[in-house]
Enzyme design. Structure first.
Site, PDB file in Angstrom:
ATOM      1  CB  ILE A 128      53.627  12.769  -9.839  1.00  0.00           C
ATOM      2  CG1 ILE A 128      53.406  13.773  -8.705  1.00  0.00           C
ATOM      3  CG2 ILE A 128      52.505  11.766  -9.928  1.00  0.00           C
ATOM      4  CD1 ILE A 128      52.339  14.801  -9.068  1.00  0.00           C
ATOM      5  CE  LYS A 129      54.638  14.924  -4.979  1.00  0.00           C
ATOM      6  NZ  LYS A 129      53.876  15.951  -4.376  1.00  0.00           N
TER       7      LYS A 129
END
Ligand SMILES: *Cc1c(COP(=O)(O)O)cnc(C)c1O
Length: 382
Positions: free
Chosen positions: A182-183
């Site tokens: 998700i980063k």
């Protein structure tokens, strides 16, 4: 209503990374090796960092940092409760005591003012968190830590590509980055420890691989000291070359990812400006580049007449995915029962923990997707 579900996050993987992984798989060397070294060098170059060690996660980096500093029973570590649980779990597992600093109500970040009163003779380390892609105000934090002679290590999981006063996070001091999917950029799973303290870098490098002085690749291929010995007991937190090439591909496109995220964020800000029940985070006024890791809003639960959880459920019914970053650590079962902080101990953290929600934001999103998310929000609130 949207005909297809939009997740709150989605990695932007291209054929470039898929090809690169296939090449590594065919090469005969798939774990830590030349590609990991190349990724470390590229990341060091991007951040203008002095030292960088590639790891299997940011959590691993946090563990290695605590081990390298010898943090244990009797020690206190100051960090926010508004963070991912991994940091606090590791502090507790090390036998040390987590001490929570409250955050600014509108940026979700700690500051020198919130941390200073918490420092005691037992404080060994401060771990502030850059939040949602914005930069912490590092100058006062650095002054405080150096005046008190306490280590400062930045949780930079949200801050790949973030700049503070024109310099990348990772340039100065010690920072730990995450490449979880998700980063802002991903390796599948991965992390990077950056530091300008060369002793700490070497210690982390050694501890990440059994406490040996060298990697398996160095011994096997480079022919370096095949009889490598354990210099101290270490862990097994190395990054694989399969993951490193994904990171190399992502790093090459990171600035474009961030530009697109910023474009989407500006559209959210414009479209949400007249929605009274929704309060986006504030952007700090000191010079920085925001990496827009997350677009977080707070629901005015009194005005909306519904809880944040109901709001998220209603959005999901309308095919909109959302995230929660984060439910405050001290309000989770284990920490409620063991730390027993009184209600209201961390007012801004608790206020936000009940109201925050992360809206969809990822590079492959279209501007029209933002319109449909905001339209759904207005429907839910109507
Ligand atoms: C994601 C995240 C971490 C952990 O990163 P991993 O690579 O998953 O270990 C730590 N801190 C914060 C604030 C995060 O968002």
């Amino acid at each position: 209503m949207r005909s297809s579900f939009i997740p709150f996050s989605k990695p932007a993987i291209s054929e470039l990374e898929i090809q690169a992984v296939a090449e590594v798989l065919r090469s005969g060397w798939i774990t830590t090796g030349p590609k990991t070294a190349e990724f470390e060098a590229a990341f060091r170059g991007y951040c203008n960092a002095e030292g960088a060690v590639a790891l299997c996660s940011a959590t691993a980096g946090m563990h290695l940092l605590l081990a390298a500093l010898g943090i244990g029973p009797g020690d206190e570590v100051i960090t926010p409760s508004m963070t991912w649980v991994s940091t606090v779990n590791l502090i507790v597992l090390a036998g040390a005591k987590p001490v929570f600093a409250d955050i600014d109500r509108d940026t979700l970040m700690v500051s020198a003012e919130t941390i200073a009163p918490l420092i005691t003779d037992h404080t060994r380390l401060i771990i502030p968190v850059h939040f949602a892609g914005a930069a912490l105000d590092m100058d006062p934090l650095r002054r405080l830590a150096s005046k008190k002679n306490i280590h400062l290590a930045e949780d930079a999981a949200h801050a790949v590509g973030t700049e503070y006063h024109g310099e990348k996070i990772g340039r100065h001091g010690s920072a730990i980055f995450s490449f979880h999917p998700i980063k802002d950029m991903t390796c599948g799973e991965g992390g990077m420890f950056c530091s300008d303290d060369s002793d700490l870098v070497e210690r982390v490098r050694r501890l990440k691989f059994h406490g040996l002085g060298v990697d398996a690749y160095d011994r096997t291929i480079q022919g370096r000291s095949p009889q490598a010995e354990v210099l101290e007991p270490g862990f097994k937190y190395n990054l694989t070359d399969m993951a490193a090439v994904i990171g190399l591909g992502q790093l090459g496109r990171l600035d474009r990812f961030i530009e697109k995220r910023a474009l989407l964020a500006r559209r959210y800000q414009a479209l949400l400006a007249d929605v009274d029940e929704i309060l986006p985070l504030a952007v700090p006024s000191y010079p920085m580049r925001h990496a827009w890791h997350l677009f977080i809003v707070r629901l005015d639960i009194e005005r909306a007449g519904m809880s944040r959880d109901t709001f998220m459920t209603e959005l999901k019914k309308r095919n909109i995915g959302t995230g929660l970053h984060f439910k405050a650590v001290h309000m989770q079962k284990y920490y409620r029962e063991t730390l027993r902080l009184p209600d209201g101990a961390l007012p801004a953290t608790e206020w936000n923990s009940e109201r925050i929600c992360s809206l969809p934001l990822f590079p492959d999103m279209a501007l029209e997707d933002v319109d449909s998310v905001v339209a759904a929000i207005k429907k839910v609130l109507a």
